[in-house]
Design an enzyme around this catalytic site. Structure first.
Site, PDB file in Angstrom:
ATOM      1  N   GLY A  98      60.852 119.703 -65.337  1.00 38.49           N
ATOM      2  CA  GLY A  98      61.234 118.924 -66.513  1.00 38.49           C
ATOM      3  C   GLY A  98      60.519 117.594 -66.520  1.00 38.49           C
ATOM      4  N   MET A 136      61.343 114.750 -65.460  1.00 32.93           N
ATOM      5  CA  MET A 136      61.443 113.866 -64.291  1.00 32.93           C
ATOM      6  C   MET A 136      61.082 114.532 -62.988  1.00 32.93           C
ATOM      7  SD  MET A 136      64.663 111.401 -65.112  1.00 32.93           S
ATOM      8  CE  MET A 136      64.362 109.962 -64.095  1.00 32.93           C
ATOM      9  N   ASP A 170      71.646 112.674 -73.197  1.00 28.35           N
ATOM     10  CA  ASP A 170      70.489 113.568 -73.306  1.00 28.35           C
ATOM     11  C   ASP A 170      70.934 115.005 -73.590  1.00 28.35           C
ATOM     12  OD1 ASP A 170      67.798 114.076 -73.353  1.00 28.35           O
ATOM     13  OD2 ASP A 170      67.590 114.278 -71.185  1.00 28.35           O
TER      14      ASP A 170
HETATM   15  N1  LIG Z   1      71.468 123.337 -61.847  1.00 28.46           N
HETATM   16  C1  LIG Z   1      70.473 124.175 -62.132  1.00 28.46           C
HETATM   17  N2  LIG Z   1      70.540 125.480 -61.751  1.00 28.46           N
HETATM   18  C2  LIG Z   1      69.529 126.332 -62.019  1.00 28.46           C
HETATM   19  N3  LIG Z   1      68.396 125.991 -62.680  1.00 28.46           N
HETATM   20  C3  LIG Z   1      68.250 124.707 -63.078  1.00 28.46           C
HETATM   21  C4  LIG Z   1      69.278 123.741 -62.840  1.00 28.46           C
HETATM   22  N4  LIG Z   1      68.877 122.564 -63.367  1.00 28.46           N
HETATM   23  C5  LIG Z   1      67.654 122.786 -63.901  1.00 28.46           C
HETATM   24  N5  LIG Z   1      67.274 124.076 -63.737  1.00 28.46           N
HETATM   25  C6  LIG Z   1      66.007 124.694 -64.185  1.00 28.46           C
HETATM   26  O1  LIG Z   1      64.973 123.739 -64.032  1.00 28.46           O
HETATM   27  C7  LIG Z   1      64.322 123.484 -65.278  1.00 28.46           C
HETATM   28  C8  LIG Z   1      63.929 122.019 -65.378  1.00 28.46           C
HETATM   29  O2  LIG Z   1      65.116 121.243 -65.460  1.00 28.46           O
HETATM   30  P1  LIG Z   1      65.079 119.682 -65.756  1.00 28.46           P
HETATM   31  O3  LIG Z   1      66.482 119.205 -65.881  1.00 28.46           O
HETATM   32  O4  LIG Z   1      64.229 119.005 -64.737  1.00 28.46           O
HETATM   33  O5  LIG Z   1      64.258 119.602 -67.087  1.00 28.46           O
HETATM   34  P2  LIG Z   1      64.566 119.499 -68.624  1.00 28.46           P
HETATM   35  O6  LIG Z   1      66.010 119.274 -68.864  1.00 28.46           O
HETATM   36  O7  LIG Z   1      63.923 120.695 -69.235  1.00 28.46           O
HETATM   37  O8  LIG Z   1      63.714 118.246 -69.056  1.00 28.46           O
HETATM   38  P3  LIG Z   1      64.016 116.687 -68.961  1.00 28.46           P
HETATM   39  O9  LIG Z   1      63.725 116.261 -67.580  1.00 28.46           O
HETATM   40  O10 LIG Z   1      63.065 116.131 -69.952  1.00 28.46           O
HETATM   41  O11 LIG Z   1      65.464 116.480 -69.319  1.00 28.46           O
HETATM   42  C9  LIG Z   1      65.308 123.936 -66.323  1.00 28.46           C
HETATM   43  O12 LIG Z   1      64.647 124.332 -67.479  1.00 28.46           O
HETATM   44  C10 LIG Z   1      66.034 125.074 -65.644  1.00 28.46           C
HETATM   45  O13 LIG Z   1      65.299 126.259 -65.825  1.00 28.46           O
END
Ligand SMILES: Nc1ncnc2c1ncn2[C@@H]1O[C@H](COP(=O)(O)OP(=O)(O)OP(=O)(O)O)[C@@H](O)[C@H]1O
Length: 480
Positions: A23, A25, A141
């Protein structure tokens, strides 16, 4: 997949097994907590380049503080944060592992979500937000990639209260900004602080995405996206009634006029029980239509224009949104709105027989009848740009009175006028519009052999030029 030899061990405890995703970050890993032997998700937070020492410390401090508060939120709909650790100068967030796709991934695989399932999902997210808001927390968010969908249909909200660069004046000097401008409430764009109402707006945009399969405000550039958030009212084409009212009511620009938790919950509750049993989200749902690309939205709007009235009436719920929830033209913000008039015997316009997309000669004057239409390509004085049935289409009672009819019709016409359907860029200054509602006699009219018109229950949205001159073209956006 890492082998035991190559496995990275974070903070001497969390063995990183495989990458789950990336994502804004950083990277998220499937990991094993070696101490208690359970699988977890570990998010490696890569702070933006260019932060100087103090800014980095401030952001780290905020991540820690907010992760602690997210950890305290004991709600099954919130992804629990177990731990925050540092290793090799990097910060890691250890979370509950969710075995399911994000809403973004779900829609990419299955297409738009059936309305009842989207409403059920919305209810869960709303409940989680309500719980956080009650103790002073704000998510900041809410967006499809932060909502995870379990096979059972349960939702989990991730990234609760994670610090964002744009929230802290001590950090904004780097110029690093925000992840998802299409989910940033209009007041946030104007630099107001994040509040529970900003989370509710983002929930509205998220539900729009779930049910339509594309992001309502996403455009080719950030500037265009921010402009769309502030100025455009999106069209819903795949839902109606309470769900449409919930989505559109959450997307109201003014935080004060936006739906409250209770109003939204009531509507989502109604919508989640419509349309029979919930689909099982384990099995991909047969795609009813391809997910449109963001850039395809205008084409969609154009394609829908033929049935725009029915569509808009269905999606704004024929009175669900406007009257029942107190959404008025003032709340929608329409400087071009004129006082509402009545039609039918005894009304300002004694006869009115035009329909949406039709034009007529003769400026709006009390006593003037409109019985024939003309082509909108010819110079004309008025155009009907929308029709709605105020209150409920099933309303069977006597005349409800001019006030409730006017409130509903004005809200509807103002929403439609401010939407992308009405093309002129300078419409607020170059055009004027008003709602035309049935008068009591038109409402109560009983048809006879000599006079075959039935009771009139529709209200019309009429546009004319602001300077009293004629219009030379239709104001409705043309298919591109
Ligand atoms: N708790 C979790 N359990 C399983 N998979 C997760 C979890 N959190 C995140 N992911 C996976 O990791 C990916 C990236 O998550 P992340 O929160 O870093 O990014 P985002 O929400 O897509 O972007 P941003 O950082 O802009 O909010 C998600 O799309 C998901 O597939």
């Amino acid at each position: 997949m890492a082998t035991p030899e190559t496995q990275r061990l974070v903070a001497g405890r969390y063995a990183l097994l495989a990458e789950l995703g990336r994502g804004g970050m950083g990277v998220v890993w499937r990991a094993e907590d070696k101490v208690i032997g359970r699988q977890v998700a570990v998010k490696e937070l890569r702070l933006p380049d260019g932060l100087h020492g103090e800014q980095r410390a401030v952001l780290e401090e905020r991540v820690l503080r907010e992760a602690r508060s997210a950890g305290r939120l004991n709600d099954p709909t919130v992804v629990t944060v177990f731990d925050v650790v540092t290793d090799g100068g990097l910060l890691y967030l250890v979370m509950e592992l969710v075995e399911g796709p994000t809403l973004t991934q779900w829609v990419a695989a299955n297409g738009p979500m059936p309305p009842a399932a989207a409403a059920a999902l919305g209810k869960q997210v709303l409940a989680a937000l309500e719980c956080a808001h009650a103790v002073g927390g704000v998510h900041r968010d809410v967006k499809p990639s932060n909502i995870m969908v379990l096979p059972s249909g349960r939702a989990k909200l991730a990234d609760f209260g994670i610090a964002r660069i744009d929230d802290d004046p001590r950090l904004t000097s780097t110029g690093a900004v925000v992840g998802s401008p299409g989910y940033l409430a209009p007041e946030r764009i104007q630099h107001a602080v994040a509040t529970p109402a900003t989370d509710l707006w983002a929930l509205g945009a998220t539900l729009f995405f779930a049910v339509e399969g594309y992001a309502a405000f996403e455009r080719a550039t950030t500037a265009a996206t921010l402009y769309a958030v502030t100025n455009e009212v999106p069209y819903l084409s795949r839902c109606q009634g309470p769900l449409a009212s919930a989505v559109m009511g959450l997307l109201i620009n003014s935080p004060d006029a936006r739906l409250s938790h209770q109003q939204a919950m009531h509507l989502l509750d109604l919508a989640s029980t419509q349309g029979g049993p919930q689909p099982n989200l384990t099995n991909p749902i047969t795609r009813s239509a391809p997910v449109p690309k963001p850039g395809g939205r205008l084409k969609r709007v154009a394609a829908l224009l033929g049935s725009a009235v029915l569509l808009a009436a269905a999606c704004f719920g024929g009175g669900w949104l406007t009257g029942r929830l107190g959404v008025t033209a003032t709340a929608v913000g329409s400087p071009a709105l004129q006082p509402t008039w009545t039609y039918g015997p005894g009304g300002q316009i004694p006869q009115f027989k035009l329909y949406t997309g039709s034009c007529a000669g003769g400026s709006m004057q009390a006593g003037r009848a409109y019985t024939t239409s003309m082509s909108c390509d010819q110079p004309h004085d008025i155009e009907v740009f929308g029709t709605t049935t105020p209150l409920d289409t099933n309303f069977k009672g006597g005349y409800p009175g001019q006030d409730p009819l006017a409130r509903d019709a004005e809200g509807y016409c103002a929403l439609l006028f401010s939407s992308a359907k009405i093309a002129p860029a300078d419409k607020d200054t170059s055009l004027r519009f008003r709602a035309l509602i049935p008068g009591e006699q038109a409402w109560d009219h009983v048809k006879t052999e000599d006079d075959p018109d039935g009771a009139a229950r529709d209200a019309y949205c009429i546009v004319s030029s602001a300077n009293g001159g004629q219009l030379t073209d239709s104001v409705i956006k043309k298919p591109s």
